[in-house]
Design a protein around this motif. Structure first.
Motif, PDB file in Angstrom:
ATOM      1  N   ARG A  47      53.230  -0.771  54.778  1.00  0.00           N
ATOM      2  CA  ARG A  47      52.156  -1.468  53.477  1.00  0.00           C
ATOM      3  C   ARG A  47      51.743  -2.537  54.125  1.00  0.00           C
ATOM      4  O   ARG A  47      50.525  -2.816  53.919  1.00  0.00           O
TER       5      ARG A  47
ATOM      6  N   LEU B 134      49.276  -1.820  57.098  1.00  0.00           N
ATOM      7  CA  LEU B 134      47.894  -1.016  56.683  1.00  0.00           C
ATOM      8  C   LEU B 134      47.827  -1.045  55.226  1.00  0.00           C
ATOM      9  O   LEU B 134      47.795  -0.129  54.494  1.00  0.00           O
ATOM     10  N   PRO B 135      47.410  -2.241  54.670  1.00  0.00           N
ATOM     11  CA  PRO B 135      47.287  -2.331  53.157  1.00  0.00           C
ATOM     12  C   PRO B 135      46.056  -1.637  52.783  1.00  0.00           C
ATOM     13  O   PRO B 135      46.249  -1.203  51.207  1.00  0.00           O
ATOM     14  N   GLN B 136      45.275  -1.197  53.612  1.00  0.00           N
ATOM     15  CA  GLN B 136      44.100  -0.384  53.006  1.00  0.00           C
ATOM     16  C   GLN B 136      44.311   1.174  52.809  1.00  0.00           C
ATOM     17  O   GLN B 136      43.477   1.787  52.241  1.00  0.00           O
ATOM     18  N   ALA B 137      45.273   1.221  53.338  1.00  0.00           N
ATOM     19  CA  ALA B 137      45.587   2.987  53.317  1.00  0.00           C
ATOM     20  C   ALA B 137      46.452   3.377  52.002  1.00  0.00           C
ATOM     21  O   ALA B 137      46.989   2.441  51.398  1.00  0.00           O
TER      22      ALA B 137
ATOM     23  N   ASN C 204      39.022   6.561  52.035  1.00  0.00           N
ATOM     24  CA  ASN C 204      38.575   5.743  53.352  1.00  0.00           C
ATOM     25  C   ASN C 204      39.376   4.838  54.136  1.00  0.00           C
ATOM     26  O   ASN C 204      39.278   4.992  55.473  1.00  0.00           O
ATOM     27  N   GLY C 205      40.589   4.328  53.660  1.00  0.00           N
ATOM     28  CA  GLY C 205      41.491   3.831  54.413  1.00  0.00           C
ATOM     29  C   GLY C 205      42.569   4.592  55.120  1.00  0.00           C
ATOM     30  O   GLY C 205      43.493   4.087  55.728  1.00  0.00           O
TER      31      GLY C 205
ATOM     32  N   THR D 270      45.718   7.689  54.917  1.00  0.00           N
ATOM     33  CA  THR D 270      46.802   7.877  54.201  1.00  0.00           C
ATOM     34  C   THR D 270      48.140   7.418  55.344  1.00  0.00           C
ATOM     35  O   THR D 270      48.261   7.843  56.468  1.00  0.00           O
TER      36      THR D 270
ATOM     37  N   ARG E 207      39.525   5.539  64.115  1.00  0.00           N
ATOM     38  CA  ARG E 207      40.493   4.920  63.041  1.00  0.00           C
ATOM     39  C   ARG E 207      41.931   5.130  63.128  1.00  0.00           C
ATOM     40  O   ARG E 207      42.654   4.383  62.620  1.00  0.00           O
TER      41      ARG E 207
END
Length: 144
Positions: free
Chosen positions: A17, A20-23, A37-38, A40, A83
């Motif tokens: 977490r 990769l806080p955007q996932a 977009n971020g 999983t 990405r």
């Protein structure tokens, strides 16, 4: 208090977490139908396996492989492969920065990712990778 196994898994979830806080993050969940977009990240508990046992005092040493699935989709001006690669690099850097999960385990290692396309008809191009985070830790009881 949670078992050592559970604390290690929760620490892996927290590490991912933070990396990769955007996932979107999940634990022991089915594959998502849509990919944000971020991307999983899904952590599975895995199987601790058969421990090595030392005596006096009895200590059970596990090499617990915790499977992690990472999914990325194509974005504006960026391929799904790029990405996914960036997400994998962020995970590698996070593990290298804290190989003991704050002292919960003796060592944390990443296995090489197995990647594959996830493109369906009419869907955005996406890629997934499955890797293992191998946590080596000892307990005085195999259920603790």
């Amino acid at each position: 208090m949670s078992s050592t196994r559970e604390r290690v898994i929760l620490a892996v979830v927290a590490l991912l977490r933070a990396a990769l806080p955007q996932a979107a993050h999940g634990r022991n969940e089915a594959k998502p139908r849509t990919i944000p977009n971020g991307g999983t990240i899904t952590v599975d508990d895995g199987v601790p396996g058969t421990p090595e046992v030392t005596l006096s005092p009895a200590t059970y040493i596990f090499e617990h492989e915790i499977p992690v699935e990472i999914v990325a989709r194509k974005g504006p001006g960026e391929t799904a492969e790029a990405r996914l690669d960036a997400m994998l690099q962020a995970i590698g850097a996070a593990v290298a920065a804290d190989r003991t999960l704050g002292g919960l385990c003796d060592h944390l290692e990443v296995t090489a990712p197995d990647t594959e396309p996830l493109t369906g008809e009419g869907a955005a191009v996406s890629r997934s990778a499955v890797l293992g985070l191998v946590a080596v830790y000892g307990t005085t009881d195999p259920l603790n």
